[in-house]
Design a protein around this motif. Structure first.
Motif, PDB file in Angstrom:
ATOM      1  N   UNK A  86     -36.806 -32.396  27.658  1.00  0.00           N
ATOM      2  CA  UNK A  86     -36.880 -31.426  27.318  1.00  0.00           C
ATOM      3  C   UNK A  86     -35.108 -31.227  26.321  1.00  0.00           C
ATOM      4  N   UNK A  87     -33.756 -32.072  26.729  1.00  0.00           N
ATOM      5  CA  UNK A  87     -32.728 -32.340  26.456  1.00  0.00           C
ATOM      6  C   UNK A  87     -33.042 -32.763  25.407  1.00  0.00           C
ATOM      7  N   UNK A  88     -32.906 -34.128  25.447  1.00  0.00           N
ATOM      8  CA  UNK A  88     -33.281 -35.487  24.551  1.00  0.00           C
ATOM      9  C   UNK A  88     -34.197 -34.844  23.316  1.00  0.00           C
ATOM     10  N   UNK A  89     -35.253 -33.890  23.451  1.00  0.00           N
ATOM     11  CA  UNK A  89     -35.947 -33.849  22.717  1.00  0.00           C
ATOM     12  C   UNK A  89     -35.115 -32.401  21.822  1.00  0.00           C
ATOM     13  N   UNK A  90     -34.355 -31.534  22.248  1.00  0.00           N
ATOM     14  CA  UNK A  90     -34.294 -30.777  21.934  1.00  0.00           C
ATOM     15  C   UNK A  90     -33.601 -30.343  21.520  1.00  0.00           C
ATOM     16  N   UNK A  91     -32.281 -31.317  21.422  1.00  0.00           N
ATOM     17  CA  UNK A  91     -30.710 -31.689  21.142  1.00  0.00           C
ATOM     18  C   UNK A  91     -30.914 -32.289  20.181  1.00  0.00           C
ATOM     19  N   UNK A  92     -31.918 -33.285  19.701  1.00  0.00           N
ATOM     20  CA  UNK A  92     -32.451 -34.033  18.373  1.00  0.00           C
ATOM     21  C   UNK A  92     -32.634 -32.789  17.237  1.00  0.00           C
ATOM     22  N   UNK A  93     -33.572 -32.036  18.313  1.00  0.00           N
ATOM     23  CA  UNK A  93     -34.701 -30.757  17.032  1.00  0.00           C
ATOM     24  C   UNK A  93     -32.892 -29.704  16.618  1.00  0.00           C
ATOM     25  N   UNK A  94     -32.005 -29.408  18.123  1.00  0.00           N
ATOM     26  CA  UNK A  94     -31.347 -28.661  17.389  1.00  0.00           C
ATOM     27  C   UNK A  94     -29.840 -28.990  16.572  1.00  0.00           C
TER      28      UNK A  94
END
Length: 185
Positions: A86-94
Motif C-alpha cells: 500500500x505504501x509503494x502504491x499510494x506513494x506513486x499515486x499521491x
C-alpha cells in the motif's frame, strides 16, 4: 485463514496509515490487539518499544515480528508484503497527484493537516499506554517515569532509543531482583 487475516490486518493499517509509521502505529495496535487479539496491550507495547529502538521503518519491523509470531516465516513475509505494497502504491499515486496539483491551495492545506492528525493519533495511543501502566506500576511510578522521560528527551536531548534501552534495562533488572526474592511479577 490465519494468513489471510495477517494480510488484511497489515494491509488495512498500511493503506489507512497515511503519514508513515507514527500514524500507522495506532492502526496496527487496533488490528493486532483489539480486532484479532494476537497480543495484549503489554506485549504490543514491548514490540513497539523494541521497534523504536532498532533502526529502520517502524511499520516493517513491527509487521515482520508480529507476522512471524502469528504465522511463522510465511506470516512474516505476508505481513511485510501487506505493509509495503500500500505504501509503494499510494506513494506513486499521491506524488503524481501532488506534482500535478502542487500550486492548488487544497493540496497545501491537506499537506499541513497530516502532522496534527498524526499527533492526535500518537497522543491517544500514548494516553492509552499511560492509563494501562497504572495497573502494573501505579500512578506514582507512571507519572515519575513519564516526567523523567520527557525531561530527558527535551532538556537533556537524549535520543529516544537510548532512553528506551535504559528503561528496558531497568525493567529487566527490577524483574530479575523480584524473581531472586521469590516474588512474581
Amino acid at each position: 485463514m490465519k494468513q489471510i487475516d495477517i494480510f488484511i490486518a497489515f494491509f488495512r493499517s498500511g493503506i489507512l496509515g497515511f503519514g508513515g509509521g507514527p500514524s500507522a502505529i495506532p492502526l496496527v495496535q487496533r488490528e493486532v490487539v483489539l480486532t484479532y487479539k494476537w497480543m495484549n496491550d503489554e506485549e504490543f507495547s514491548d514490540v513497539l518499544a523494541l521497534a523504536n529502538a532498532l533502526p529502520g521503518p517502524i511499520n516493517t519491523k513491527m509487521a515482520g515480528y508480529i507476522g512471524w509470531r502469528v504465522g511463522g516465516v510465511f506470516g512474516m513475509l505476508n505481513a511485510l508484503f501487506a505493509t509495503i505494497i500500500p505504501t509503494v502504491f499510494l506513494m506513486i499515486l499521491f506524488l503524481t497527484l501532488l506534482s500535478a496539483h502542487k500550486d492548488k491551495p487544497w493540496v497545501a492545506g491537506m499537506s499541513r493537516a497530516v502532522i496534527p492528525v498524526a499527533g492526535v493519533m500518537m497522543g491517544i495511543l500514548t494516553w492509552d499506554f499511560i492509563v494501562k501502566s497504572k495497573a502494573t506500576l501505579g500512578w506514582k511510578w507512571t507519572i515519575l517515569f513519564v516526567t523523567l522521560s520527557i525531561l530527558m528527551l527535551v532538556l537533556l536531548g537524549i535520543h529516544p532509543a537510548i532512553l528506551i534501552a535504559g528503561l528496558l534495562c531497568v525493567a529487566l533488572f527490577s524483574r530479575g531482583k523480584r524473581s531472586e526474592r521469590g516474588e512474581h511479577s
